[in-house]
Every structure is written in structure tokens, then in C-alpha cells.
Design a protein around this motif. Structure first.
Motif, PDB file in Angstrom:
ATOM      1  N   GLY A   1       0.829  -1.198   0.000  1.00 36.02           N
ATOM      2  CA  GLY A   1       0.000   0.000   0.000  1.00 36.02           C
ATOM      3  C   GLY A   1       0.864   1.248   0.000  1.00 36.02           C
ATOM      4  O   GLY A   1       1.904   1.288   0.657  1.00 36.02           O
TER       5      GLY A   1
ATOM      6  N   GLY B   1      -2.548   0.380  -4.233  1.00 32.76           N
ATOM      7  CA  GLY B   1      -2.251  -0.834  -3.485  1.00 32.76           C
ATOM      8  C   GLY B   1      -2.863  -0.918  -2.104  1.00 32.76           C
ATOM      9  O   GLY B   1      -2.460  -1.755  -1.301  1.00 32.76           O
TER      10      GLY B   1
ATOM     11  N   LYS C   1      -7.209  -4.316  -4.694  1.00 37.52           N
ATOM     12  CA  LYS C   1      -6.471  -3.163  -4.187  1.00 37.52           C
ATOM     13  C   LYS C   1      -7.127  -1.892  -4.714  1.00 37.52           C
ATOM     14  O   LYS C   1      -7.618  -1.848  -5.830  1.00 37.52           O
ATOM     15  CB  LYS C   1      -5.009  -3.216  -4.634  1.00 37.52           C
ATOM     16  CG  LYS C   1      -4.275  -4.469  -4.192  1.00 37.52           C
ATOM     17  CD  LYS C   1      -4.072  -4.478  -2.704  1.00 37.52           C
ATOM     18  CE  LYS C   1      -3.269  -5.713  -2.318  1.00 37.52           C
ATOM     19  NZ  LYS C   1      -2.813  -5.696  -0.956  1.00 37.52           N
TER      20      LYS C   1
END
Length: 144
Positions: A47, A61, A80
Motif C-alpha cells: 500500500g 495498493g 487493491k
């Protein structure tokens, strides 16, 4: 245009109420200054959120279950999330407000979200709060 502004206000109010429920009873709330925000923040599993000093952000992400979708259908579980928009520090530094543009995972612009402050200070951490049952959700920390 007025409908979108009302929608933003309602979404931000709901997000702020949710954040108060998630952090208001946990004791002293951590704080962060606007000058601490710009830069790249990363989380588990890849992320990434990049905050610009111009009040813009771009994320990628982020697990779909980390983001609260209030007006649009969320992406399927396990996907995501990506997108961009504007950010600002709210409630005297206790949350970072996000307004998503209609990009990436956000089909409609104006979707609002918040990040709570898990740690202020020299090594700040922010989190996407997704449940009032847990104090913190998906955490991100400033890289470098």
C-alpha cells in the motif's frame, strides 16, 4: 454542483463521526501537523499514499477492506484500491480528511474518507479506520 457539495458534507460528517467513535474513547488522541504529511507513506502488502504539499494525494495498493465507501459500490473484497484527490488536516490535527476524485477505484468524485493519527511525533503513522470495534485499521507510515 450543489448536490455534490451536500454529498461531500454528509460524507465528511459521517466519516468524522465514525472517527470520533473509533478514537474518541481511546484516551489522548494523537495529533499531526500539516507540514508532517507531504511525502510517501507505505503500508503492509505494498500500500502506498503519496501526499503532495499542494494538498493533493495519490494512493495505490490499499486493500479494499481498508477504505470505507459511503456512496458507491466498493470494489470486490481482496482487490487493491487506487485513486487520487485532495487532503487536509482536520479536527486540530487528529485526522486527515480525504476527498477522492473520480479516478481509479472511485467511479464518482466527491467520495470522502479519513485517516486517523496512530502516532504523531518524529515517526508518524496514519491509519484507515474501518471498524469502530478496532482502534486502528490499515496503517501507513512515512517512508524515508
Amino acid at each position: 454542483m450543489k448536490f455534490v457539495n451536500v454529498r461531500n458534507a454528509v460524507a465528511l460528517a459521517l466519516a468524522a463521526a465514525f472517527m470520533f467513535g473509533a478514537t474518541g474513547c481511546a484516551g489522548e488522541t494523537e495529533r499531526i501537523e500539516s507540514v508532517q504529511i507531504p511525502g510517501v507513506w507505505t503500508g503492509a502488502g505494498g500500500g502506498r499514499v503519496e501526499f503532495g504539499d499542494d494538498g493533493r494525494f495519490e494512493l495505490s495498493g490499499i486493500p479494499s477492506d481498508a477504505v470505507v465507501f459511503s456512496f458507491i459500490d466498493p470494489p470486490p473484497k481482496g482487490e487493491k484500491v487506487s485513486g487520487q484527490g485532495t487532503w487536509s488536516v482536520k479536527r486540530k490535527g487528529s485526522i486527515v480528511g480525504l476527498i477522492y476524485d473520480s479516478t481509479g477505484s472511485f467511479a464518482e468524485g466527491g467520495e470522502a474518507g479519513t485517516l486517523g493519527v496512530a502516532d504523531g511525533g518524529d515517526s508518524p503513522k496514519l491509519y484507515f479506520s474501518t471498524s469502530s470495534d478496532r482502534e486502528y485499521g490499515y496503517e501507513i507510515h512515512k517512508s524515508g
